[in-house]
Design a protein around this motif. Sequence first.
Motif, PDB file in Angstrom:
ATOM      1  N   ASN A   1      96.972 165.927  -8.263  1.00 32.84           N
ATOM      2  CA  ASN A   1      97.797 166.960  -7.645  1.00 32.84           C
ATOM      3  C   ASN A   1      97.515 167.140  -6.159  1.00 32.84           C
ATOM      4  O   ASN A   1      98.370 167.583  -5.404  1.00 32.84           O
ATOM      5  CB  ASN A   1      97.589 168.289  -8.367  1.00 32.84           C
ATOM      6  CG  ASN A   1      98.630 168.469  -9.457  1.00 32.84           C
ATOM      7  OD1 ASN A   1      99.573 167.680  -9.542  1.00 32.84           O
ATOM      8  ND2 ASN A   1      98.455 169.480 -10.284  1.00 32.84           N
ATOM      9  N   GLY A   2      96.272 166.813  -5.758  1.00 31.18           N
ATOM     10  CA  GLY A   2      95.936 166.964  -4.351  1.00 31.18           C
ATOM     11  C   GLY A   2      96.775 166.068  -3.452  1.00 31.18           C
ATOM     12  O   GLY A   2      96.966 166.364  -2.272  1.00 31.18           O
ATOM     13  N   TYR A   3      97.274 164.977  -4.014  1.00 34.89           N
ATOM     14  CA  TYR A   3      98.060 164.042  -3.204  1.00 34.89           C
ATOM     15  C   TYR A   3      99.542 164.218  -3.533  1.00 34.89           C
ATOM     16  O   TYR A   3     100.125 163.434  -4.265  1.00 34.89           O
ATOM     17  CB  TYR A   3      97.631 162.601  -3.489  1.00 34.89           C
ATOM     18  CG  TYR A   3      96.164 162.351  -3.248  1.00 34.89           C
ATOM     19  CD1 TYR A   3      95.699 162.107  -1.970  1.00 34.89           C
ATOM     20  CD2 TYR A   3      95.260 162.369  -4.293  1.00 34.89           C
ATOM     21  CE1 TYR A   3      94.358 161.886  -1.733  1.00 34.89           C
ATOM     22  CE2 TYR A   3      93.916 162.149  -4.077  1.00 34.89           C
ATOM     23  CZ  TYR A   3      93.464 161.904  -2.799  1.00 34.89           C
ATOM     24  OH  TYR A   3      92.145 161.690  -2.574  1.00 34.89           O
ATOM     25  N   ASN A   4     100.147 165.273  -3.019  1.00 36.10           N
ATOM     26  CA  ASN A   4     101.542 165.559  -3.395  1.00 36.10           C
ATOM     27  C   ASN A   4     102.477 165.385  -2.199  1.00 36.10           C
ATOM     28  O   ASN A   4     103.443 166.096  -2.053  1.00 36.10           O
ATOM     29  CB  ASN A   4     101.655 166.971  -3.971  1.00 36.10           C
ATOM     30  CG  ASN A   4     101.054 167.994  -3.039  1.00 36.10           C
ATOM     31  OD1 ASN A   4     100.558 167.632  -1.973  1.00 36.10           O
ATOM     32  ND2 ASN A   4     101.108 169.249  -3.417  1.00 36.10           N
ATOM     33  N   PHE A   5     102.132 164.438  -1.330  1.00 34.63           N
ATOM     34  CA  PHE A   5     102.902 164.316  -0.095  1.00 34.63           C
ATOM     35  C   PHE A   5     103.687 163.011  -0.043  1.00 34.63           C
ATOM     36  O   PHE A   5     103.857 162.423   1.000  1.00 34.63           O
ATOM     37  CB  PHE A   5     101.970 164.409   1.114  1.00 34.63           C
ATOM     38  CG  PHE A   5     100.707 163.615   0.937  1.00 34.63           C
ATOM     39  CD1 PHE A   5     100.735 162.233   1.024  1.00 34.63           C
ATOM     40  CD2 PHE A   5      99.515 164.261   0.659  1.00 34.63           C
ATOM     41  CE1 PHE A   5      99.594 161.505   0.843  1.00 34.63           C
ATOM     42  CE2 PHE A   5      98.366 163.516   0.473  1.00 34.63           C
ATOM     43  CZ  PHE A   5      98.396 162.148   0.567  1.00 34.63           C
ATOM     44  N   PHE A   6     104.146 162.517  -1.206  1.00 35.93           N
ATOM     45  CA  PHE A   6     104.880 161.263  -1.180  1.00 35.93           C
ATOM     46  C   PHE A   6     106.379 161.522  -1.099  1.00 35.93           C
ATOM     47  O   PHE A   6     106.943 162.136  -1.994  1.00 35.93           O
ATOM     48  CB  PHE A   6     104.552 160.425  -2.417  1.00 35.93           C
ATOM     49  CG  PHE A   6     103.127 159.967  -2.437  1.00 35.93           C
ATOM     50  CD1 PHE A   6     102.689 159.037  -1.504  1.00 35.93           C
ATOM     51  CD2 PHE A   6     102.225 160.487  -3.344  1.00 35.93           C
ATOM     52  CE1 PHE A   6     101.375 158.626  -1.492  1.00 35.93           C
ATOM     53  CE2 PHE A   6     100.912 160.081  -3.330  1.00 35.93           C
ATOM     54  CZ  PHE A   6     100.482 159.153  -2.403  1.00 35.93           C
ATOM     55  N   PRO A   7     107.034 161.062  -0.034  1.00 37.12           N
ATOM     56  CA  PRO A   7     108.481 161.224   0.087  1.00 37.12           C
ATOM     57  C   PRO A   7     109.195 160.466  -1.040  1.00 37.12           C
ATOM     58  O   PRO A   7     108.618 159.561  -1.645  1.00 37.12           O
ATOM     59  CB  PRO A   7     108.804 160.597   1.445  1.00 37.12           C
ATOM     60  CG  PRO A   7     107.511 160.528   2.161  1.00 37.12           C
ATOM     61  CD  PRO A   7     106.456 160.397   1.132  1.00 37.12           C
ATOM     62  N   VAL A   8     110.452 160.832  -1.296  1.00 36.22           N
ATOM     63  CA  VAL A   8     111.156 160.222  -2.424  1.00 36.22           C
ATOM     64  C   VAL A   8     111.458 158.747  -2.184  1.00 36.22           C
ATOM     65  O   VAL A   8     111.750 158.023  -3.119  1.00 36.22           O
ATOM     66  CB  VAL A   8     112.471 160.977  -2.729  1.00 36.22           C
ATOM     67  CG1 VAL A   8     112.167 162.318  -3.386  1.00 36.22           C
ATOM     68  CG2 VAL A   8     113.285 161.174  -1.465  1.00 36.22           C
TER      69      VAL A   8
END
Lengths: 153, 260
Positions: A89-96
């Motif tokens: 959850n800490g890595y939730n910065f992936f664009p679509v």
Amino acid sequence: MKTTRTQEIWVGLFVALGFAALFILAMKMSNFASYKATDVYRITVLFENIGGLKPRSPVTVSGVRVGRVESIDYDPNELQAKVVLAIENGYNFFPVDTQASIYTSGLLGEQYIALEPGAEDEMMKEGGRIRHSQSALVLEELVGQVLVNLTSK
Amino acid sequence: MLDVLANLGGWWLGIFKRLGRGFIFLLQTLAGLPGLFLRPGLVIKQLYSVGVLSLMIILVSGWFVGMVLGLQFFITLSRFGAESALSVTVDLTLLRELGPVVSALLFAGRAGSALTAEIGLMKTTEQLSGMEMMAVDPVHRVIAPRFLAGIISMPVLAVLFSVVGVFSAYFVGVGLLGVDSGSFWSQMQSSVDWREDAVNGIIKSVVFGFVVTWIAVFEGYDALPTSEGVGRATTRTVVHGSLAVLSLDFILTSMMFGEI
């Protein structure tokens, strides 16, 4: 039958030694430490060919491990391999429009998934789907292509 | 001709009779286990003679087995330039197979034979029937604590064997042959699965402890009450115990690490 004091001490030491060994086994000699129950979210990605990818293979971004492959399945509708990634959850910065590729660590090492973030503003969420994927390199296909190139001259 | 057939039949009947006696004996022993919670002293005493006294042979052989594994795998792996896989290979070999199996074989030789000889001698000198006279069930009083101690000790010894083995492989690989220390541990942690490899190895050692101790106490209890009978029973413990460990290991391995 009474036990002597020394016997009790020795048995205590024996059991303590056993637990210490178990602790070393868990922490140093196996992946027990990486079992920590972090919250994850799942995203799916389809690949033409997954090569030697396995469940629990690492998922990385710029070489940093952000999650693991949770399951691998075959999607009969898309006629492609369906891979579910569990990302912390800490890595939730992936664009679509993130891209996923299957790489091999070293020439013959294990295979892993590398994510390359895209440029969109909207971020990937639980149940999201990566649309751009790059299959694993299959050595035989490469050799085949090289041979075709060499002989077609 | 008929004599041969009769002997053959008698031989088989004898085997089944022993098997049946062994199984009934096991059930009686298991029934005696709950009573041990009231007398933990009995178990501690046996843990000392079965477990603690086996420590030396287990630790020393673990150390040397690990060193040999480290050296051999290094020689083979360095041919392919894959020295970094040394730690994983040694760790998996020890956790999955050599740790449980070799320590069970040593356990059968060191502790199993001692158990058989002790119980057999108790029977020969009529201590067991003496207990029965005093309305003390020898199975509950003598056998059950030894059986429990064997089952507890075996996994502890096997885990110690594996850990000592890995550290001695570290000593050989990193200390003497120049494998990188950081990659030694990190490769191991990334490729060895706790549930799949470590826990399965421990389950194996529990099964081996159960079988070896069962064979040892049964052979002692079933020994002919003569000095020759006790000697034979001790030999049988080591032979049957080792064979049982090796054959069970194949079955367990195919169940655990076969097609998942």
